[in-house]
Design a protein around this motif. Structure first.
Motif, PDB file in Angstrom:
ATOM      1  N   VAL A 175       1.179  -0.960   0.346  1.00  0.00           N
ATOM      2  CA  VAL A 175       0.305   0.295   0.270  1.00  0.00           C
ATOM      3  C   VAL A 175       0.700   1.194  -0.164  1.00  0.00           C
ATOM      4  CG1 VAL A 175      -1.623   1.291   1.466  1.00  0.00           C
ATOM      5  CG2 VAL A 175      -1.650  -1.561   0.646  1.00  0.00           C
ATOM      6  N   MET A 176       1.683   1.657   1.172  1.00  0.00           N
ATOM      7  CA  MET A 176       2.994   2.121   0.735  1.00  0.00           C
ATOM      8  C   MET A 176       3.314   2.663  -0.461  1.00  0.00           C
ATOM      9  SD  MET A 176       6.117   3.159   3.641  1.00  0.00           S
ATOM     10  CE  MET A 176       6.756   2.287   3.153  1.00  0.00           C
ATOM     11  N   THR A 177       4.185   1.741  -0.875  1.00  0.00           N
ATOM     12  CA  THR A 177       5.029   1.916  -2.647  1.00  0.00           C
ATOM     13  C   THR A 177       4.186   2.357  -3.364  1.00  0.00           C
ATOM     14  OG1 THR A 177       6.113   0.184  -1.397  1.00  0.00           O
ATOM     15  CG2 THR A 177       6.270   0.686  -4.638  1.00  0.00           C
ATOM     16  N   PHE A 178       2.483   1.840  -3.184  1.00  0.00           N
ATOM     17  CA  PHE A 178       1.239   2.566  -4.620  1.00  0.00           C
ATOM     18  C   PHE A 178       1.407   3.405  -3.897  1.00  0.00           C
ATOM     19  CE2 PHE A 178      -3.032   3.399  -5.877  1.00  0.00           C
ATOM     20  CZ  PHE A 178      -2.834   2.800  -6.484  1.00  0.00           C
ATOM     21  N   LEU A 179       1.498   3.968  -3.078  1.00  0.00           N
ATOM     22  CA  LEU A 179       0.899   5.382  -2.722  1.00  0.00           C
ATOM     23  C   LEU A 179       2.014   6.556  -2.995  1.00  0.00           C
ATOM     24  CD1 LEU A 179      -1.022   5.220   0.821  1.00  0.00           C
ATOM     25  CD2 LEU A 179      -2.077   5.184  -1.219  1.00  0.00           C
ATOM     26  N   ARG A 180       3.238   6.077  -2.277  1.00  0.00           N
ATOM     27  CA  ARG A 180       3.868   7.163  -2.600  1.00  0.00           C
ATOM     28  C   ARG A 180       4.128   7.134  -4.375  1.00  0.00           C
ATOM     29  NH1 ARG A 180       9.394   3.483  -1.679  1.00  0.00           N
ATOM     30  NH2 ARG A 180       8.360   3.644  -3.756  1.00  0.00           N
ATOM     31  N   ASP A 181       4.167   5.493  -4.820  1.00  0.00           N
ATOM     32  CA  ASP A 181       4.596   5.928  -6.561  1.00  0.00           C
ATOM     33  C   ASP A 181       3.203   6.160  -7.007  1.00  0.00           C
ATOM     34  OD1 ASP A 181       6.446   4.952  -6.623  1.00  0.00           O
ATOM     35  OD2 ASP A 181       6.068   2.470  -7.297  1.00  0.00           O
ATOM     36  N   TRP A 182       1.871   7.037  -6.998  1.00  0.00           N
ATOM     37  CA  TRP A 182       0.876   7.478  -7.745  1.00  0.00           C
ATOM     38  C   TRP A 182       0.877   8.698  -6.542  1.00  0.00           C
ATOM     39  CZ3 TRP A 182      -3.056   7.235 -10.520  1.00  0.00           C
ATOM     40  CH2 TRP A 182      -4.235   8.621 -10.016  1.00  0.00           C
ATOM     41  N   LEU A 183       1.621   8.841  -5.657  1.00  0.00           N
ATOM     42  CA  LEU A 183       1.856  10.737  -4.836  1.00  0.00           C
ATOM     43  C   LEU A 183       3.026  11.230  -6.290  1.00  0.00           C
ATOM     44  CD1 LEU A 183       1.544  12.205  -3.221  1.00  0.00           C
ATOM     45  CD2 LEU A 183       3.839  12.942  -2.519  1.00  0.00           C
ATOM     46  N   THR A 184       3.881  10.615  -6.273  1.00  0.00           N
ATOM     47  CA  THR A 184       5.269  11.406  -7.435  1.00  0.00           C
ATOM     48  C   THR A 184       4.551  11.212  -8.951  1.00  0.00           C
ATOM     49  OG1 THR A 184       6.245   9.016  -7.785  1.00  0.00           O
ATOM     50  CG2 THR A 184       7.257  11.188  -5.576  1.00  0.00           C
ATOM     51  N   ASN A 185       4.009  10.346  -9.452  1.00  0.00           N
ATOM     52  CA  ASN A 185       3.986   9.982 -10.466  1.00  0.00           C
ATOM     53  C   ASN A 185       2.606  10.955 -10.788  1.00  0.00           C
ATOM     54  OD1 ASN A 185       5.386   8.447 -11.077  1.00  0.00           O
ATOM     55  ND2 ASN A 185       4.681   6.651 -10.573  1.00  0.00           N
ATOM     56  N   HIS A 186       1.567  10.964 -10.139  1.00  0.00           N
ATOM     57  CA  HIS A 186       0.370  11.909 -10.603  1.00  0.00           C
ATOM     58  C   HIS A 186       0.327  13.013 -10.053  1.00  0.00           C
ATOM     59  CE1 HIS A 186      -4.320  11.969 -11.231  1.00  0.00           C
ATOM     60  NE2 HIS A 186      -3.667  13.148 -10.454  1.00  0.00           N
ATOM     61  N   ILE A 187       1.160  13.002  -8.978  1.00  0.00           N
ATOM     62  CA  ILE A 187       0.975  14.707  -8.979  1.00  0.00           C
ATOM     63  C   ILE A 187       1.871  15.769 -10.046  1.00  0.00           C
ATOM     64  CG2 ILE A 187       1.311  16.619  -7.175  1.00  0.00           C
ATOM     65  CD1 ILE A 187       0.347  14.496  -4.897  1.00  0.00           C
ATOM     66  N   GLN A 188       3.316  14.914  -9.734  1.00  0.00           N
ATOM     67  CA  GLN A 188       4.177  15.591 -10.859  1.00  0.00           C
ATOM     68  C   GLN A 188       4.233  15.496 -12.323  1.00  0.00           C
ATOM     69  OE1 GLN A 188       8.052  13.577  -8.344  1.00  0.00           O
ATOM     70  NE2 GLN A 188       8.149  15.723  -8.253  1.00  0.00           N
ATOM     71  N   GLY A 189       3.386  14.682 -12.742  1.00  0.00           N
ATOM     72  CA  GLY A 189       2.861  14.656 -13.849  1.00  0.00           C
ATOM     73  C   GLY A 189       1.616  14.674 -14.362  1.00  0.00           C
ATOM     74  N   VAL A 190       0.384  14.115 -14.227  1.00  0.00           N
ATOM     75  CA  VAL A 190      -0.771  14.880 -14.766  1.00  0.00           C
ATOM     76  C   VAL A 190      -1.573  16.326 -14.049  1.00  0.00           C
ATOM     77  CG1 VAL A 190      -1.864  13.182 -16.295  1.00  0.00           C
ATOM     78  CG2 VAL A 190      -2.166  13.470 -13.448  1.00  0.00           C
ATOM     79  N   ASP A 191      -1.092  16.179 -12.373  1.00  0.00           N
ATOM     80  CA  ASP A 191      -1.322  16.824 -11.480  1.00  0.00           C
ATOM     81  C   ASP A 191      -0.728  18.547 -12.359  1.00  0.00           C
ATOM     82  OD1 ASP A 191      -3.521  15.955 -10.530  1.00  0.00           O
ATOM     83  OD2 ASP A 191      -2.540  15.958  -8.784  1.00  0.00           O
ATOM     84  N   LYS A 192       0.488  18.716 -12.666  1.00  0.00           N
ATOM     85  CA  LYS A 192       1.295  19.326 -12.344  1.00  0.00           C
ATOM     86  C   LYS A 192       0.647  20.227 -14.074  1.00  0.00           C
ATOM     87  CE  LYS A 192       4.648  20.016 -10.342  1.00  0.00           C
ATOM     88  NZ  LYS A 192       5.777  20.957 -10.644  1.00  0.00           N
ATOM     89  N   GLU A 193      -0.623  19.647 -15.367  1.00  0.00           N
ATOM     90  CA  GLU A 193      -0.889  20.181 -16.377  1.00  0.00           C
ATOM     91  C   GLU A 193      -2.059  20.962 -15.896  1.00  0.00           C
ATOM     92  OE1 GLU A 193      -1.316  16.739 -18.565  1.00  0.00           O
ATOM     93  OE2 GLU A 193       0.876  16.023 -18.728  1.00  0.00           O
TER      94      GLU A 193
END
Length: 135
Positions: A106-124
């Protein structure tokens, strides 16, 4: 020590969403700290419950604003939100049914989501919303 620390690299330049993303970071850090103390199993249920509440509230706010402002990436962004919500609900369902939910998974999934989603599509969406006067 926290697993993740907020910095400008996570900022989407929309204050409300940055504050909400910090809450997600806190959930991840809470689970990480508990795991380091050998208490991961004891807090995973609370973290999953907090995450369900977070995704409902945060994703609804992001989706509402993107749709209202005519954000061109809205449909794809909403699909990503739906995928995360389904994954988290699967984690929670497994936990409720007594399945061995690994806090590390769970922690790895959340960490990866946070970094990939926020730093990727959310930044757009940040520059788009900023251009509409939303900060």
């Amino acid at each position: 020590m926290a697993l993740l620390t907020w910095s400008d690299k996570f900022s989407v330049q929309v204050r409300q969403f940055d504050e909400e993303h910090k809450q997600l970071m806190n959930l991840i850090n809470q689970l990480h700290d508990a795991m380091k103390a050998g208490q991961g199993k004891q807090v995973i249920g609370d973290v999953l419950n907090g995450l369900i509440e977070y995704t409902r509230r945060h994703f609804a706010a992001e989706d509402r604003l993107m749709k209202a402002q005519g954000y061109p990436g809205y449909e794809n962004h909403k699909k990503e939100h739906n995928q995360l919500t389904m994954t988290v609900m699967d984690f929670q369902k497994g936990f409720a049914e007594g399945s061995a939910i690994l806090s590390q998974t769970v922690m790895t999934f959340l960490r990866d989501w946070l970094t990939n989603h926020i730093q990727g599509v959310d930044k757009e969406y940040g520059p788009f919303l900023n251009g509409k006067g939303i900060t």
